[in-house]
Design a protein around this motif. Sequence first.
Motif, mmCIF file in Angstrom:
data_model
loop_
_atom_site.group_PDB
_atom_site.id
_atom_site.type_symbol
_atom_site.label_atom_id
_atom_site.label_comp_id
_atom_site.label_asym_id
_atom_site.label_seq_id
_atom_site.Cartn_x
_atom_site.Cartn_y
_atom_site.Cartn_z
ATOM 1 N N ARG A 82 -10.323 -1.561 -7.675
ATOM 2 C CA ARG A 82 -9.001 -2.040 -7.244
ATOM 3 C C ARG A 82 -8.675 -1.525 -5.849
ATOM 4 N N MET A 83 -8.900 -0.243 -5.639
ATOM 5 C CA MET A 83 -8.594 0.365 -4.349
ATOM 6 C C MET A 83 -9.401 -0.297 -3.229
ATOM 7 N N SER A 84 -10.679 -0.495 -3.443
ATOM 8 C CA SER A 84 -11.522 -1.091 -2.401
ATOM 9 C C SER A 84 -11.126 -2.539 -2.134
ATOM 10 N N ALA A 85 -10.752 -3.266 -3.184
ATOM 11 C CA ALA A 85 -10.287 -4.640 -2.992
ATOM 12 C C ALA A 85 -9.000 -4.666 -2.176
ATOM 13 N N SER A 94 -3.864 -12.277 3.641
ATOM 14 C CA SER A 94 -3.583 -13.645 3.223
ATOM 15 C C SER A 94 -2.251 -13.666 2.497
ATOM 16 N N PRO A 95 -1.431 -14.711 2.697
ATOM 17 C CA PRO A 95 -0.158 -14.810 1.971
ATOM 18 C C PRO A 95 -0.338 -14.737 0.460
ATOM 19 N N GLN A 96 -1.472 -15.206 -0.039
ATOM 20 C CA GLN A 96 -1.697 -15.179 -1.481
ATOM 21 C C GLN A 96 -1.818 -13.762 -2.034
ATOM 22 N N ALA A 97 -2.103 -12.804 -1.167
ATOM 23 C CA ALA A 97 -2.299 -11.426 -1.626
ATOM 24 C C ALA A 97 -1.010 -10.628 -1.668
ATOM 25 N N VAL A 98 0.060 -11.120 -1.050
ATOM 26 C CA VAL A 98 1.278 -10.328 -0.909
ATOM 27 C C VAL A 98 1.860 -9.936 -2.263
ATOM 28 N N GLU A 99 2.074 -10.901 -3.125
ATOM 29 C CA GLU A 99 2.711 -10.608 -4.413
ATOM 30 C C GLU A 99 1.898 -9.631 -5.260
ATOM 31 N N PRO A 100 0.589 -9.855 -5.428
ATOM 32 C CA PRO A 100 -0.165 -8.877 -6.229
ATOM 33 C C PRO A 100 -0.234 -7.497 -5.586
ATOM 34 N N LEU A 101 -0.283 -7.423 -4.262
ATOM 35 C CA LEU A 101 -0.291 -6.120 -3.607
ATOM 36 C C LEU A 101 1.026 -5.379 -3.835
ATOM 37 N N LEU A 102 2.134 -6.084 -3.704
ATOM 38 C CA LEU A 102 3.426 -5.454 -3.947
ATOM 39 C C LEU A 102 3.547 -5.007 -5.403
ATOM 40 N N GLY A 103 2.962 -5.787 -6.308
ATOM 41 C CA GLY A 103 2.966 -5.384 -7.711
ATOM 42 C C GLY A 103 2.214 -4.086 -7.929
ATOM 43 N N LEU A 104 1.087 -3.935 -7.263
ATOM 44 C CA LEU A 104 0.312 -2.696 -7.391
ATOM 45 C C LEU A 104 1.059 -1.506 -6.787
ATOM 46 N N LEU A 105 1.757 -1.737 -5.675
ATOM 47 C CA LEU A 105 2.492 -0.647 -5.040
ATOM 48 C C LEU A 105 3.536 -0.065 -5.985
ATOM 49 N N VAL A 106 4.122 -0.918 -6.786
ATOM 50 C CA VAL A 106 5.179 -0.488 -7.694
ATOM 51 C C VAL A 106 4.626 0.063 -9.002
ATOM 52 N N SER A 107 3.576 -0.583 -9.522
ATOM 53 C CA SER A 107 3.224 -0.316 -10.921
ATOM 54 C C SER A 107 1.866 0.323 -11.154
ATOM 55 N N ASP A 108 0.965 0.340 -10.160
ATOM 56 C CA ASP A 108 -0.347 0.919 -10.432
ATOM 57 C C ASP A 108 -0.215 2.413 -10.688
ATOM 58 N N ASP A 109 -0.886 2.898 -11.714
ATOM 59 C CA ASP A 109 -0.741 4.303 -12.072
ATOM 60 C C ASP A 109 -1.688 5.218 -11.309
ATOM 61 N N ASN A 110 -2.451 4.675 -10.380
ATOM 62 C CA ASN A 110 -3.403 5.477 -9.626
ATOM 63 C C ASN A 110 -2.935 5.649 -8.182
ATOM 64 N N GLY A 111 -2.799 6.893 -7.764
ATOM 65 C CA GLY A 111 -2.299 7.163 -6.425
ATOM 66 C C GLY A 111 -3.205 6.669 -5.318
ATOM 67 N N TYR A 112 -4.521 6.688 -5.531
ATOM 68 C CA TYR A 112 -5.447 6.184 -4.520
ATOM 69 C C TYR A 112 -5.234 4.687 -4.283
ATOM 70 N N VAL A 113 -4.952 3.961 -5.347
ATOM 71 C CA VAL A 113 -4.710 2.523 -5.220
ATOM 72 C C VAL A 113 -3.404 2.279 -4.468
ATOM 73 N N ARG A 114 -2.355 3.010 -4.823
ATOM 74 C CA ARG A 114 -1.066 2.821 -4.147
ATOM 75 C C ARG A 114 -1.164 3.223 -2.672
ATOM 76 N N LYS A 115 -1.940 4.268 -2.386
ATOM 77 C CA LYS A 115 -2.167 4.645 -0.988
ATOM 78 C C LYS A 115 -2.824 3.501 -0.223
ATOM 79 N N ALA A 116 -3.825 2.886 -0.840
ATOM 80 C CA ALA A 116 -4.504 1.758 -0.202
ATOM 81 C C ALA A 116 -3.536 0.613 0.057
ATOM 82 N N ALA A 143 0.410 11.167 -0.120
ATOM 83 C CA ALA A 143 -0.581 10.284 0.506
ATOM 84 C C ALA A 143 -0.036 8.876 0.666
ATOM 85 N N VAL A 144 0.743 8.422 -0.301
ATOM 86 C CA VAL A 144 1.348 7.096 -0.214
ATOM 87 C C VAL A 144 2.483 7.107 0.801
#
Length: 251
Positions: A82-85, A94-116, A143-144
């Motif tokens: 997830r982090m590397s993606a 890409s505009p298509q990535a905005v919504e899923p990225l914002l979702g990860l920023l709020v809800s992903d339980d891994n700090g490395y992913v949220r930092k990315a 880190a975030v």
Amino acid sequence: MLAQELAEELRGDPLDDLDNSDPTASDVAAECDLGLALLRGDAGADSQERCMQGLRIFCEHRDPRALPLLLPLLTESCPILRMSAVYALGRNPSPQAVEPLLGLLVSDDNGYVRKAVAWSLGNYPDAPILNPLIRSLQVDISAVRLWAASSLAEAGCTGPAKADPAAAQLLLSMRIDSEPAVRSNSAWALGRLYGELVEPRQQLVVESLLHSMLNDFESGVRDEARLALEQLEQPEVLERLQTLVEEGLLS
């Protein structure tokens, strides 16, 4: 996966490995073709390793053909994938990535992913990233927060309407954040935003940077605040700095 286990498996954050060299167009095309082939690889015992190799290519290079292969990886169970993606989508916005990225920023339980995500969103300045980044700068791990501060500068540079609320949070973080690196990045970001701000916010930025330059207990923060002030290239600010030097308050 526990954060310690992730750190051991990571073998270097992709953000630290981004290549700033200037390869030839043919080299880039060949690498991107390889990256696509790796991401499309059939499932197998080494499928995750192939996928990681492909992702690292798109952390360095841009190719719109990668987008449909990158987006599904945001829901992988493995946080390293997830982090590397996320980093790859920062390099390939890409505009298509905005919504899923914002979702990860709020809800992903891994700090490395949220930092990315906090880093990658800096490459989406026209998207609705301002409030999510402000929230991350307020409440997330250091880190975030560090990368949220940097990305707020990119979001705010699109105009005064975004620059002012971004600056308001950065001013607060530069004053109260417990992590020196976050305070330093906040100072850098305020310097970047200065030209988009209007009075009295510009003057408040100058006074706050001066205060951090003279009073922060970490030398790195003091140095970053001074550099931000110098790079404003405002005659009155440079004159104040020179006066402080003459008075022995700055070296």
